[in-house]
Structures are given as C-alpha cells and as structure tokens.
Design an enzyme around this catalytic site. Structure first.
Site, short mmCIF file in Angstrom:
data_model
loop_
_atom_site.label_atom_id
_atom_site.label_comp_id
_atom_site.label_asym_id
_atom_site.label_seq_id
_atom_site.Cartn_x
_atom_site.Cartn_y
_atom_site.Cartn_z
N LYS A 9 0.82 -1.22 0.00
CA LYS A 9 0.00 0.00 0.00
C LYS A 9 0.85 1.28 0.00
CE LYS A 9 -4.03 -2.05 2.25
NZ LYS A 9 -4.98 -1.88 3.39
N TYR A 49 -12.66 -1.81 -3.52
CA TYR A 49 -13.14 -1.82 -2.13
C TYR A 49 -14.66 -1.63 -2.04
CZ TYR A 49 -8.51 -1.86 0.10
OH TYR A 49 -7.27 -2.22 0.58
N PHE A 57 -15.21 4.76 6.96
CA PHE A 57 -13.82 5.04 6.54
C PHE A 57 -13.63 4.98 5.03
CE2 PHE A 57 -13.94 0.48 7.81
CZ PHE A 57 -13.51 -0.12 6.62
N ARG A 85 -2.23 -14.19 5.24
CA ARG A 85 -2.93 -13.43 6.30
C ARG A 85 -2.15 -13.52 7.61
NH1 ARG A 85 -7.45 -11.05 4.86
NH2 ARG A 85 -8.39 -10.87 6.90
N THR A 91 -5.36 -6.55 10.97
CA THR A 91 -5.63 -5.30 10.25
C THR A 91 -5.11 -4.10 11.04
OG1 THR A 91 -7.64 -6.29 9.35
CG2 THR A 91 -7.46 -3.89 9.22
N ARG A 102 2.62 -6.17 9.36
CA ARG A 102 1.94 -4.99 9.92
C ARG A 102 2.53 -4.58 11.27
NH1 ARG A 102 -3.91 -7.06 7.86
NH2 ARG A 102 -4.06 -5.82 5.96
N ASN A 112 -1.96 0.50 6.77
CA ASN A 112 -1.50 -0.77 7.35
C ASN A 112 -0.63 -1.58 6.38
OD1 ASN A 112 -3.53 -1.58 5.69
ND2 ASN A 112 -4.69 -2.71 7.23
N HIS A 115 -2.35 -5.37 1.85
CA HIS A 115 -3.67 -6.00 1.77
C HIS A 115 -3.46 -7.44 1.32
CE1 HIS A 115 -7.79 -6.88 0.49
NE2 HIS A 115 -7.23 -7.45 -0.55
N GLU A 126 -10.10 -10.78 -6.96
CA GLU A 126 -9.14 -9.68 -6.84
C GLU A 126 -8.00 -9.81 -7.85
OE1 GLU A 126 -10.11 -8.84 -2.11
OE2 GLU A 126 -8.12 -9.58 -2.64
P1 CMP Z 1 -7.63 -4.01 4.01
O1 CMP Z 1 -7.28 -5.34 4.55
O2 CMP Z 1 -7.05 -3.63 2.70
O3 CMP Z 1 -9.24 -3.88 3.92
C1 CMP Z 1 -9.92 -2.64 4.06
C2 CMP Z 1 -9.01 -1.51 4.44
O4 CMP Z 1 -9.67 -0.37 4.96
C3 CMP Z 1 -8.08 -1.95 5.55
O5 CMP Z 1 -7.17 -2.90 5.08
C4 CMP Z 1 -7.52 -0.61 6.00
O6 CMP Z 1 -6.50 -0.12 5.12
C5 CMP Z 1 -8.74 0.31 5.83
N1 CMP Z 1 -9.40 0.67 7.09
C6 CMP Z 1 -9.48 1.91 7.60
N2 CMP Z 1 -10.17 1.94 8.74
C7 CMP Z 1 -10.56 0.68 8.99
C8 CMP Z 1 -11.31 0.07 10.04
N3 CMP Z 1 -11.80 0.77 11.06
N4 CMP Z 1 -11.52 -1.27 9.97
C9 CMP Z 1 -11.03 -1.99 8.92
N5 CMP Z 1 -10.31 -1.45 7.90
C10 CMP Z 1 -10.07 -0.12 7.93
#
Ligand code: CMP
Length: 138
Positions: A9, A49, A57, A85, A91, A102, A112, A115, A126
């Site tokens: 990212k 997304y 968010f 994962r 996350t 992470r 973070n 993905h 994807e």
């Molecule tokens: P990702 O695993 O790519 O999936 C959704 C993305 O939204 C997550 O990683 C984060 O980059 C972003 N994000 C921002 N805020 C939140 C939140 N509160 N919970 C989950 N994902 C979030």
C-alpha cells in the site's frame, strides 16, 4: 498450491519498503508470480473496495489508496490465503503479532502497509481485477 492477491500500500511504497516486504513474503514460502507498480485511479480503488462502500472510513480509504503508487501482486504457495494473512498480521497493527509485516511496518489501522485476500473466492476475483491470465507466470 494456491494463489492469493496482495497489495503493498501507499504508506509502504512511500517509505521504500517494497523490497523489505517482498523479503518477508519470500521467506515465508510464498512465491511472487506476478507483480506491478501502479497508481490507482479513484474509480479502480472504489471498485476494488466496493464491499466497504457504506463504511465510515470508505472516503478516507479511497483518498489514501490513490495518494501514492501501490504494488499489486499474485502470490503462490501452500495455503496461500491463510499463510499470507498470518504473515501480514491483524488489520490493526496494535493487535498484530510480533514478526508480522503490519507489526513491523504499519502506521495505523488505515495505513497498514499491505492487503491480502480473505478467501480463495475473493483471491480469484481480486487477481482478475488487476491481472490478465498471461501476466501471471508461475
Ligand atoms: P484491508 O485489509 O485492505 O481492507 C480494508 C481496508 O480499509 C483496511 O485494510 C484498511 O486499510 C482500511 N481501514 C481503515 N479503517 C478501517 C477500520 N476501522 N476497519 C477496517 N479497515 C479499515
């Protein structure tokens, strides 16, 4: 052998962490079988997304994902989805285990660093979103 989809990212590409993250991926028995560095358009990011479009968010996520280049990847290995994962960690980096990408690099729950697909079914969707079959060379 199966496949998963990964994104390095904007927070990570900006800090020149692509190689460091790829090292961790490769050390964990995942093979990078396709990879490209791209700058997502708003519409690409919104489509990717779409599942989060009602989340509070969502707007910030789209701005962030289009702020700098990303590296999209296809990873292959045994239990690739589950393995990656675990390699990524939770996350929210505050909850991520030691040794995960992470825990090491993520700045916060949004920025973070990586993905990874959450299921084999989503991995297929994807991967198709970013790669043509002939771009994936195992
Ligand atoms: P990702 O695993 O790519 O999936 C959704 C993305 O939204 C997550 O990683 C984060 O980059 C972003 N994000 C921002 N805020 C939140 C939140 N509160 N919970 C989950 N994902 C979030």
């Amino acid at each position: 052998m199966n496949k998963t989809f990964s994104i390095i990212k904007p927070d990570a590409t900006k800090r020149n962490l692509t190689g460091a993250i790829n090292n961790i991926i490769e050390e964990n028995n995942l093979r990078i079988i396709a990879q490209k560095r791209i700058k997502l358009t708003k519409s690409q990011a919104k489509g990717f997304y779409v599942i989060h479009k009602e989340k509070p968010f969502f707007g910030d996520l789209i701005d962030y994902m289009t702020s700098e280049p990303v590296v999209v990847q296809v990873l292959e290995g045994d239990n690739a989805v589950k393995n990656y994962r675990e390699v990524m960690g939770a996350t929210n980096p505050e909850n991520a285990d030691d040794g995960t990408i992470r825990k090491k690099f993520a700045l916060n729950i949004q920025e973070n660093s990586v993905h990874g697909s959450d299921s084999d079914e989503n991995a297929k969707i994807e991967i198709k979103y970013f790669f043509r079959d002939e771009e994936i060379v195992g």
